[in-house]
Motif scaffolding. Sequence first.
Motif, PDB file in Angstrom:
ATOM      1  N   ILE A  80       9.332   7.997  -4.616  1.00  0.00           N
ATOM      2  CA  ILE A  80       8.118   8.778  -4.383  1.00  0.00           C
ATOM      3  C   ILE A  80       8.063  10.044  -5.231  1.00  0.00           C
ATOM      4  CG2 ILE A  80       8.986  10.197  -2.471  1.00  0.00           C
ATOM      5  CD1 ILE A  80       6.257   9.668  -1.096  1.00  0.00           C
ATOM      6  N   SER A  81       9.210  10.591  -5.607  1.00  0.00           N
ATOM      7  CA  SER A  81       9.223  11.815  -6.412  1.00  0.00           C
ATOM      8  C   SER A  81       8.664  11.588  -7.810  1.00  0.00           C
ATOM      9  CB  SER A  81      10.647  12.378  -6.515  1.00  0.00           C
ATOM     10  OG  SER A  81      11.496  11.474  -7.181  1.00  0.00           O
ATOM     11  N   ARG A  96      -5.903   8.940  -3.568  1.00  0.00           N
ATOM     12  CA  ARG A  96      -6.783   8.524  -4.669  1.00  0.00           C
ATOM     13  C   ARG A  96      -6.624   7.032  -4.955  1.00  0.00           C
ATOM     14  NH1 ARG A  96      -7.838  12.392  -8.563  1.00  0.00           N
ATOM     15  NH2 ARG A  96      -8.933  10.745  -9.707  1.00  0.00           N
ATOM     16  N   PHE A  97      -5.391   6.561  -4.962  1.00  0.00           N
ATOM     17  CA  PHE A  97      -5.157   5.140  -5.197  1.00  0.00           C
ATOM     18  C   PHE A  97      -5.716   4.303  -4.046  1.00  0.00           C
ATOM     19  CE2 PHE A  97      -1.668   6.336  -8.243  1.00  0.00           C
ATOM     20  CZ  PHE A  97      -2.203   5.668  -9.342  1.00  0.00           C
ATOM     21  N   THR A  98      -5.561   4.796  -2.828  1.00  0.00           N
ATOM     22  CA  THR A  98      -6.076   4.081  -1.657  1.00  0.00           C
ATOM     23  C   THR A  98      -7.591   3.945  -1.735  1.00  0.00           C
ATOM     24  OG1 THR A  98      -4.260   4.832  -0.238  1.00  0.00           O
ATOM     25  CG2 THR A  98      -6.284   4.129   0.863  1.00  0.00           C
ATOM     26  N   GLU A  99      -8.256   4.988  -2.192  1.00  0.00           N
ATOM     27  CA  GLU A  99      -9.717   4.977  -2.278  1.00  0.00           C
ATOM     28  C   GLU A  99     -10.233   3.877  -3.198  1.00  0.00           C
ATOM     29  OE1 GLU A  99     -10.684   8.893  -3.538  1.00  0.00           O
ATOM     30  OE2 GLU A  99     -10.419   9.791  -1.552  1.00  0.00           O
ATOM     31  N   VAL A 100      -9.460   3.530  -4.240  1.00  0.00           N
ATOM     32  CA  VAL A 100      -9.894   2.488  -5.173  1.00  0.00           C
ATOM     33  C   VAL A 100      -9.226   1.147  -4.862  1.00  0.00           C
ATOM     34  CG1 VAL A 100     -10.460   4.096  -7.011  1.00  0.00           C
ATOM     35  CG2 VAL A 100      -8.139   3.178  -6.864  1.00  0.00           C
ATOM     36  N   GLY A 101      -8.564   1.059  -3.703  1.00  0.00           N
ATOM     37  CA  GLY A 101      -7.991  -0.205  -3.281  1.00  0.00           C
ATOM     38  C   GLY A 101      -6.702  -0.591  -3.965  1.00  0.00           C
ATOM     39  N   VAL A 102      -6.000   0.380  -4.535  1.00  0.00           N
ATOM     40  CA  VAL A 102      -4.738   0.106  -5.224  1.00  0.00           C
ATOM     41  C   VAL A 102      -3.568   0.469  -4.315  1.00  0.00           C
ATOM     42  CG1 VAL A 102      -3.235   0.762  -7.160  1.00  0.00           C
ATOM     43  CG2 VAL A 102      -5.686   0.404  -7.521  1.00  0.00           C
ATOM     44  N   SER A 103      -2.664  -0.458  -4.108  1.00  0.00           N
ATOM     45  CA  SER A 103      -1.493  -0.218  -3.279  1.00  0.00           C
ATOM     46  C   SER A 103      -0.359   0.335  -4.131  1.00  0.00           C
ATOM     47  CB  SER A 103      -1.038  -1.530  -2.616  1.00  0.00           C
ATOM     48  OG  SER A 103       0.061  -1.302  -1.760  1.00  0.00           O
ATOM     49  N   VAL A 104       0.292   1.372  -3.657  1.00  0.00           N
ATOM     50  CA  VAL A 104       1.433   1.957  -4.366  1.00  0.00           C
ATOM     51  C   VAL A 104       2.717   1.457  -3.706  1.00  0.00           C
ATOM     52  CG1 VAL A 104       2.617   4.074  -5.037  1.00  0.00           C
ATOM     53  CG2 VAL A 104       0.112   4.001  -4.987  1.00  0.00           C
ATOM     54  N   TYR A 105       3.547   0.813  -4.506  1.00  0.00           N
ATOM     55  CA  TYR A 105       4.823   0.288  -4.005  1.00  0.00           C
ATOM     56  C   TYR A 105       5.956   1.198  -4.467  1.00  0.00           C
ATOM     57  CZ  TYR A 105       9.024  -2.583  -3.662  1.00  0.00           C
ATOM     58  OH  TYR A 105      10.286  -3.040  -3.387  1.00  0.00           O
ATOM     59  N   VAL A 106       6.752   1.694  -3.524  1.00  0.00           N
ATOM     60  CA  VAL A 106       7.896   2.553  -3.834  1.00  0.00           C
ATOM     61  C   VAL A 106       9.161   1.724  -3.637  1.00  0.00           C
ATOM     62  CG1 VAL A 106       9.098   4.696  -3.302  1.00  0.00           C
ATOM     63  CG2 VAL A 106       6.614   4.574  -3.081  1.00  0.00           C
ATOM     64  N   ALA A 107       9.843   1.443  -4.747  1.00  0.00           N
ATOM     65  CA  ALA A 107      10.935   0.466  -4.751  1.00  0.00           C
ATOM     66  C   ALA A 107      12.120   0.841  -3.872  1.00  0.00           C
ATOM     67  CB  ALA A 107      11.397   0.226  -6.182  1.00  0.00           C
ATOM     68  N   ASN A 108      12.571   2.100  -3.940  1.00  0.00           N
ATOM     69  CA  ASN A 108      13.814   2.414  -3.229  1.00  0.00           C
ATOM     70  C   ASN A 108      13.667   2.402  -1.709  1.00  0.00           C
ATOM     71  OD1 ASN A 108      12.315   4.795  -3.243  1.00  0.00           O
ATOM     72  ND2 ASN A 108      14.131   6.089  -3.165  1.00  0.00           N
ATOM     73  N   TYR A 109      12.422   2.360  -1.208  1.00  0.00           N
ATOM     74  CA  TYR A 109      12.201   2.229   0.230  1.00  0.00           C
ATOM     75  C   TYR A 109      11.486   0.928   0.587  1.00  0.00           C
ATOM     76  CZ  TYR A 109      13.817   6.982   0.800  1.00  0.00           C
ATOM     77  OH  TYR A 109      14.589   8.110   0.801  1.00  0.00           O
ATOM     78  N   ALA A 129       4.066   3.095   6.291  1.00  0.00           N
ATOM     79  CA  ALA A 129       4.279   3.642   4.957  1.00  0.00           C
ATOM     80  C   ALA A 129       3.695   5.040   4.836  1.00  0.00           C
ATOM     81  CB  ALA A 129       3.660   2.722   3.902  1.00  0.00           C
ATOM     82  N   GLN A 130       2.505   5.242   5.402  1.00  0.00           N
ATOM     83  CA  GLN A 130       1.876   6.555   5.341  1.00  0.00           C
ATOM     84  C   GLN A 130       2.746   7.619   6.022  1.00  0.00           C
ATOM     85  OE1 GLN A 130      -1.246   7.465   3.863  1.00  0.00           O
ATOM     86  NE2 GLN A 130      -0.876   5.512   2.886  1.00  0.00           N
ATOM     87  N   LEU A 131       3.303   7.283   7.169  1.00  0.00           N
ATOM     88  CA  LEU A 131       4.169   8.220   7.878  1.00  0.00           C
ATOM     89  C   LEU A 131       5.434   8.489   7.076  1.00  0.00           C
ATOM     90  CD1 LEU A 131       4.982   9.864  10.360  1.00  0.00           C
ATOM     91  CD2 LEU A 131       5.860   7.749  11.386  1.00  0.00           C
ATOM     92  N   MET A 132       6.025   7.439   6.547  1.00  0.00           N
ATOM     93  CA  MET A 132       7.259   7.579   5.783  1.00  0.00           C
ATOM     94  C   MET A 132       7.039   8.399   4.521  1.00  0.00           C
ATOM     95  SD  MET A 132      10.471   6.939   5.590  1.00  0.00           S
ATOM     96  CE  MET A 132      10.791   5.585   6.726  1.00  0.00           C
ATOM     97  N   PHE A 133       5.951   8.121   3.800  1.00  0.00           N
ATOM     98  CA  PHE A 133       5.676   8.840   2.568  1.00  0.00           C
ATOM     99  C   PHE A 133       5.451  10.325   2.828  1.00  0.00           C
ATOM    100  CE2 PHE A 133       3.916   4.714   0.613  1.00  0.00           C
ATOM    101  CZ  PHE A 133       5.174   4.378   0.159  1.00  0.00           C
TER     102      PHE A 133
END
Length: 218
Positions: A80-81, A96-109, A129-133
Amino acid sequence: MENFPAIPVALFARVSTNRQDAQRQIDDLQAYADRQGYRVVATELEAISGATKTTKRPHLQALLAAGAAGTIQKVLVTEISRLGRNTLEVLQVLERFTEVGVSVYVANYNLETLTAGRSPAAKKKNPMAQLMFTMLAEFARLERETLVERTISGMQAAKRKGKHIGRPRGSTKTKDQLLKEYPGVVRDLREGLSLRKIAKIREVSVDTVQKVKKLLAV
């Protein structure tokens, strides 16, 4: 059984300086994409501080534009950093990514911001994921502030021992040069932030902030 085309994704890596190597980040993300059967359509590498405002990060802006255009459905990052060091900035990027329907995948978690779905309309926010991020972004910010405080403390200790800190003597900059070098400090001072807070945010010493403040008063 209906066959869907491979999901188009983008790889995003960031390092703080051009001297750092981001190839491992790219290789790890590419390997994950291959295992998932994703189609990598873009790879963006930033050599810039995570504290830089989102609007001044062209590679991140390119991914947001690609998401808005429907070119990509996912952005893969190693941690995430990579998205930023400031809690608010990270959360704004994710939104911003959520607004355009793009999912962000964070590998180490192994977490994504959106649940599975083949179209923006079919995707929903992943509450876990939202809580964790949010928590992770806050932890990253606190770690960064601790590092800055330790650096400042070390400089102050060195000064007490009579060691010269900063530029070589005789290399004093002009007022205009100094103000141009620290535009963020200038903006923060004009917004009324405290000297210590500005020093933490901009990763400079309190003495530097004080010097800029004095020049603005001239």
